[in-house]
Design a protein around this motif. Sequence first.
Motif, short mmCIF file in Angstrom:
data_model
loop_
_atom_site.label_atom_id
_atom_site.label_comp_id
_atom_site.label_asym_id
_atom_site.label_seq_id
_atom_site.Cartn_x
_atom_site.Cartn_y
_atom_site.Cartn_z
N UNK A 188 38.38 37.58 42.88
CA UNK A 188 37.77 39.35 42.71
C UNK A 188 37.76 39.64 42.01
N UNK A 208 37.70 36.96 38.85
CA UNK A 208 36.76 36.68 38.63
C UNK A 208 36.01 37.90 37.68
N UNK A 251 34.56 37.17 33.85
CA UNK A 251 33.04 37.66 33.78
C UNK A 251 32.42 38.75 32.89
N UNK A 278 30.85 38.77 29.09
CA UNK A 278 29.82 39.21 28.43
C UNK A 278 29.66 40.04 26.57
N UNK A 296 28.03 44.29 35.82
CA UNK A 296 29.68 44.11 36.55
C UNK A 296 28.95 43.06 37.56
N UNK A 346 26.98 40.94 37.35
CA UNK A 346 26.27 39.79 36.61
C UNK A 346 27.59 38.74 36.24
N UNK A 347 28.72 39.75 36.25
CA UNK A 347 30.19 39.23 35.34
C UNK A 347 30.94 39.31 37.21
N UNK A 348 30.93 39.88 38.59
CA UNK A 348 31.39 38.84 39.39
C UNK A 348 30.90 37.59 39.83
N UNK A 378 31.84 34.90 37.40
CA UNK A 378 33.35 34.88 37.98
C UNK A 378 33.83 34.01 39.29
N UNK A 379 32.81 34.67 40.24
CA UNK A 379 33.41 33.92 41.17
C UNK A 379 32.64 32.37 41.09
N UNK A 422 33.47 35.53 50.29
CA UNK A 422 33.93 36.45 48.03
C UNK A 422 32.54 36.98 47.93
N UNK A 435 31.74 39.96 50.08
CA UNK A 435 32.66 41.14 50.00
C UNK A 435 32.66 42.15 48.69
N UNK A 436 32.70 41.00 47.62
CA UNK A 436 31.96 41.72 46.08
C UNK A 436 31.73 42.62 46.30
N UNK A 458 31.79 46.50 47.98
CA UNK A 458 33.12 47.11 47.05
C UNK A 458 32.02 47.22 45.85
N UNK A 459 31.12 46.85 45.19
CA UNK A 459 30.93 46.63 43.86
C UNK A 459 29.50 47.80 43.81
#
Lengths: 189, 189
Positions: free
Chosen positions: A155, A158, A162, A166, B155, B157-159, B162-163, B179, B182-183, B186-187
């Motif tokens: 995570x 990732x 990401x 950007x 953030x 969108x980035x996660x 990336x995942x 995954x 979970x992200x 937290x985010x």
Amino acid sequence: MRTRMNREDRRAAILDTAIAVIGERGFHGFSIRDLAMRCAMTDAGLLHHFGSKTDLLLAVLDHRDAQDEHAIAALFPRDAPARDRGEVLRVFAAVVARNAERPELVRLYAMLRVEALAPDHPAHAYFVTRDRLARRRFAEILGPLSDSPDRLARQVIAAMDGLELQWLQEDRDFDLMASWNETADRLIA
Amino acid sequence: MRTRMNREDRRAAILDTAIAVIGERGFHGFSIRDLAMRCAMTDAGLLHHFGSKTDLLLAVLDHRDAQDEHAIAALFPRDAPARDRGEVLRVFAAVVARNAERPELVRLYAMLRVEALAPDHPAHAYFVTRDRLARRRFAEILGPLSDSPDRLARQVIAAMDGLELQWLQEDRDFDLMASWNETADRLIA
DNA sequence: GTCTATAGGTAGATAGAC
DNA sequence: GTCTATCTACCTATAGAC
């Protein structure tokens, strides 16, 4: 008027330019001829140094790894692991800060990682190994902070990838470090 | 033995195959001839339908947007916005779940987004607009939950990106949904 | 609507002069 | 070590037959 270069300097100059060209057009999309022109030489002259397009790509990756070896060892010292959350966050921030100084490299890896999803891409094996190693390194660092460091490492990587993408998209005029620190603060308990 | 297709079906079949081919090799890396062969026709036959390589790419993107229009409207209803954290998380989970069903599309966008960093790439303008719109949509949804929904949207969108990339790398045998959940947990505060 | 044929350009790579 | 010249192959796109 052309500066004469020895073999090593010439190779290094070609590899540096190759980072930019491959990052822009991808391995399939760039031509040896175009790269050679940007190096002020002919395609035949360039191929004297690397033999083939594939060899050139692998040489770029090898060259970068050799250059980065010391920096990585300094960022991830296995004999002096990060001890608390603050130190872990500083390690990751240092990784992002380092990348923020080298946009062409970030772009090269972003491009090749997607191209190399294809099993017959010359960099496929390289990225399988490299990304697995990165996940292991990140998981080791996160070990003291998480019950499931492997999952958290994914995570973290990732989010990093990401945000860096950007940042490339916005012509680098968005605050990558601030954004990363905010994400890391939320993601890492 | 070849099934005869009308104009619309043939175009749709070509566009579907193009998603895979461009996702594998990129816009610069694929050839009309290769795509045509995979469609069991000649390059000239294919160009009858689309005129040029660039037009084909834009047609692929248009075609996808038209297909997705309803799904996006359903996921992001502006007249019935998500009201609490649980609902917001469900919206994002639905986006990821939808992507998880279409790996070729995820790969196409991953590839083109990096290629289109170059200002002269035929999809450059498309991705500038598309990604800006996505950030706005995500920020609207996050509005009730965050003091800085624009920053958080980036953030998220980035996660997600990336995942999804890691999921493509692992031949889809890692649990993207778990995954992501979970992200997101937290985010998103 | 799809084909063959072809134009005109560019690709990666090699051979040999300097 | 870099060049010119060249090979062979492939590229996008067009023209015109069926």
